[in-house]
Design an enzyme around this catalytic site. Structure first.
Site, PDB file in Angstrom:
ATOM      1  CB  ALA A  16      -0.939  -0.010   1.211  1.00  0.00           C
ATOM      2  CG  PHE A  19       3.793   2.234  -8.641  1.00  0.00           C
ATOM      3  CD1 PHE A  19       3.411   3.322  -9.404  1.00  0.00           C
ATOM      4  CD2 PHE A  19       4.059   1.043  -9.292  1.00  0.00           C
ATOM      5  CE1 PHE A  19       3.279   3.229 -10.785  1.00  0.00           C
ATOM      6  CE2 PHE A  19       3.947   0.939 -10.672  1.00  0.00           C
ATOM      7  CZ  PHE A  19       3.552   2.032 -11.417  1.00  0.00           C
ATOM      8  NE  ARG A  39       5.446  -5.459   5.577  1.00  0.00           N
ATOM      9  CZ  ARG A  39       5.832  -6.736   5.480  1.00  0.00           C
ATOM     10  NH1 ARG A  39       5.895  -7.484   6.561  1.00  0.00           N
ATOM     11  NH2 ARG A  39       6.118  -7.257   4.304  1.00  0.00           N
ATOM     12  N   GLY A 149       7.469   1.159 -16.819  1.00  0.00           N
ATOM     13  CA  GLY A 149       7.383   2.283 -17.739  1.00  0.00           C
ATOM     14  C   GLY A 149       7.316   3.595 -16.988  1.00  0.00           C
ATOM     15  CB  SER A 151       3.854   4.825 -14.565  1.00  0.00           C
ATOM     16  OG  SER A 151       4.788   3.841 -14.129  1.00  0.00           O
ATOM     17  CE  LYS A 204      12.897   3.197 -13.183  1.00  0.00           C
ATOM     18  NZ  LYS A 204      12.282   4.088 -12.167  1.00  0.00           N
ATOM     19  CB  THR A 261      13.708   7.956 -13.071  1.00  0.00           C
ATOM     20  OG1 THR A 261      14.482   7.358 -14.109  1.00  0.00           O
ATOM     21  CG2 THR A 261      12.473   7.121 -12.825  1.00  0.00           C
ATOM     22  CG  ASN A 269      15.743   5.628  -7.468  1.00  0.00           C
ATOM     23  OD1 ASN A 269      16.363   4.929  -6.683  1.00  0.00           O
ATOM     24  ND2 ASN A 269      14.541   5.301  -7.919  1.00  0.00           N
ATOM     25  CB  VAL A 292      11.892   1.855  -0.813  1.00  0.00           C
ATOM     26  CG1 VAL A 292      13.054   1.060  -1.407  1.00  0.00           C
ATOM     27  CG2 VAL A 292      11.507   1.278   0.544  1.00  0.00           C
ATOM     28  CD  GLU A 294      12.736  -1.517  -5.425  1.00  0.00           C
ATOM     29  OE1 GLU A 294      13.577  -2.361  -5.060  1.00  0.00           O
ATOM     30  OE2 GLU A 294      11.633  -1.797  -5.892  1.00  0.00           O
TER      31      GLU A 294
END
Length: 386
Positions: A16, A19, A39, A149, A151, A204, A261, A269, A292, A294
């Site tokens: 949740a 994204f 959670r 993609g 988004s 990316k 991005t 990022n 986060v 990534e």
């Protein structure tokens, strides 16, 4: 609001966050029956009362077709009532979640399993496709579908025109996922290169950190354009060496997502890189980021992969050294720009060993359920047509 004639599905969205929430809202608005798992028991209670996410997209009123579940992982009875499982949790948590769900994935009919995470598992350097095979078996992995993609969540919930790539080794599953998601404001394009799509989506994020660093240092448009273009060249080189199709990196999951991005402060990022360029410590950035990024963990797994494949990826290597070896950002830039001239586009001669090993693990050099009809894939293997 939906104009699609697609039969409506029961969809379980696992995660949740930013994204996962926006995709749950999109699917709910398309009149699917959506269950959003978290959670966090506080989130579950709040969402079901207010239909708002207290942590992400706070100003958005979510579709009333969504019901929150948790904090326990959904049980077997719940999972087997679902036509679609959508995984929107960070890559580093995928193995644990799939291990818990695996006992529920039994029987002849599997739910459509869609993954939207973008990353490489740090300890194993595994793509999500391999994690699925390790935890749930080769059949589940062969039918898994991946969406990637350009988004941003905040634009999806405002129904701004968006397009994504949808890929699976089982083409019919990619087509089904496309049908579930496709709307006039959310276009889907299918493909058969999930390995390339996964690599593009993960890599990316590393180059977005580089673009953010450049902006944080005060560099402008020339530098950003250089990093995006050279980042794409490195991504294509790495992906091709791995065994993916170079054409995948020219699509939405590749150059499309890379451009997004690397160009927007809305990218987590990019923000990590920007703050590094401004002189902040990585530990402080991660602690205060709020979600986060990534690319930070992906950089570690990517470094091991490019070393194994003996691929020269100078930008990715410098990002790793800044993140994990304490290298000064300005020194990193100076060394990148001081490298001798080289060919602009140079794909590796040796390609495909990693992808071939993964496909062998998935059993794609044999028949599935007695079906021995085959076609030749971009991975250099004969892959069964489901």
């Amino acid at each position: 609001m939906s104009s699609s004639p697609t039969p409506k599905s029961r969809v379980l969205v696992l995660g949740a966050g930013n994204f996962g929430s926006c995709l749950a809202d999109h699917l709910g608005d398309c009149e699917h029956e959506v269950f959003l798992w978290s959670r966090d028991p506080g989130f579950v209670e709040y969402f079901n009362v207010h239909h708002r996410n207290p942590n992400y997209l706070k100003d958005h009123a979510f579709s009333t077709n969504i019901h929150a579940l948790g904090p326990e992982i959904p049980n077997k009875e719940t999972v087997q009532q679902m036509e679609v499982l959508l995984f929107a949790i960070p890559t580093q948590g995928i193995r644990e979640t799939l291990t818990k769900l695996q006992p529920s994935l039994t029987g002849e009919k599997l739910p459509l399993m869609i993954f939207v995470n973008k990353g490489i598992e740090t300890g194993t350097q595994a793509l999500t496709l391999e994690i699925i095979a390790d935890t749930c078996g080769s059949r589940v992995a062969r039918e898994a579908t991946f969406i990637s993609g350009p988004s941003f969540a905040k634009e999806i919930v405002r129904r701004q025109p968006t397009s994504v790539s949808v890929a699976s080794l089982t083409e019919s599953r990619a087509e089904k996922a496309s049908e579930v998601f496709h709307q006039p404001w959310f276009r889907c394009y299918t493909g058969r290169d999930p390995i390339g799509l996964e690599l593009a989506g993960a890599l990316k994020n590393v180059y977005a950190i580089a673009a953010g660093m450049a902006d944080g240092l005060g560099f402008e448009n020339n530098t950003r354009a250089m990093l995006i273009t050279r980042g794409l060249a490195e991504m294509t080189k790495i992906g091709t060496a791995y065994g993916a199709s170079p054409l995948t990196f020219l699509g939405l999951a590749g150059v499309g997502d890379l451009f997004l991005t690397c160009s927007s402060p809305s990218s987590r990022n990019y923000t990590v890189g920007y703050r590094l360029g401004k002189g902040e410590a990585l530990e402080d950035i991660i602690r205060t980021l709020g979600s986060v990024a990534e690319g930070v963990t992906t950089a570690k797994g990517l470094k091991k992969i490019i070393d194994e494949m003996d691929v020269n990826a100078s930008i990715a290597t410098e990002i790793y050294q800044v993140l994990y070896e304490g290298k000064d950002v300005k020194t990193s830039v100076q060394e990148l720009m001081s490298r001798p001239p080289s060919r602009e586009l140079d794909l590796p001669e040796k390609t495909g060993d990693h992808a071939k090993g993964l496909l062998k693990k998935l059993g794609l050099d044999t028949s599935i359920n007695g079906d021995i009809v085959k076609h030749t894939s971009q991975y250099g293997h004969e892959c069964p047509v489901p």
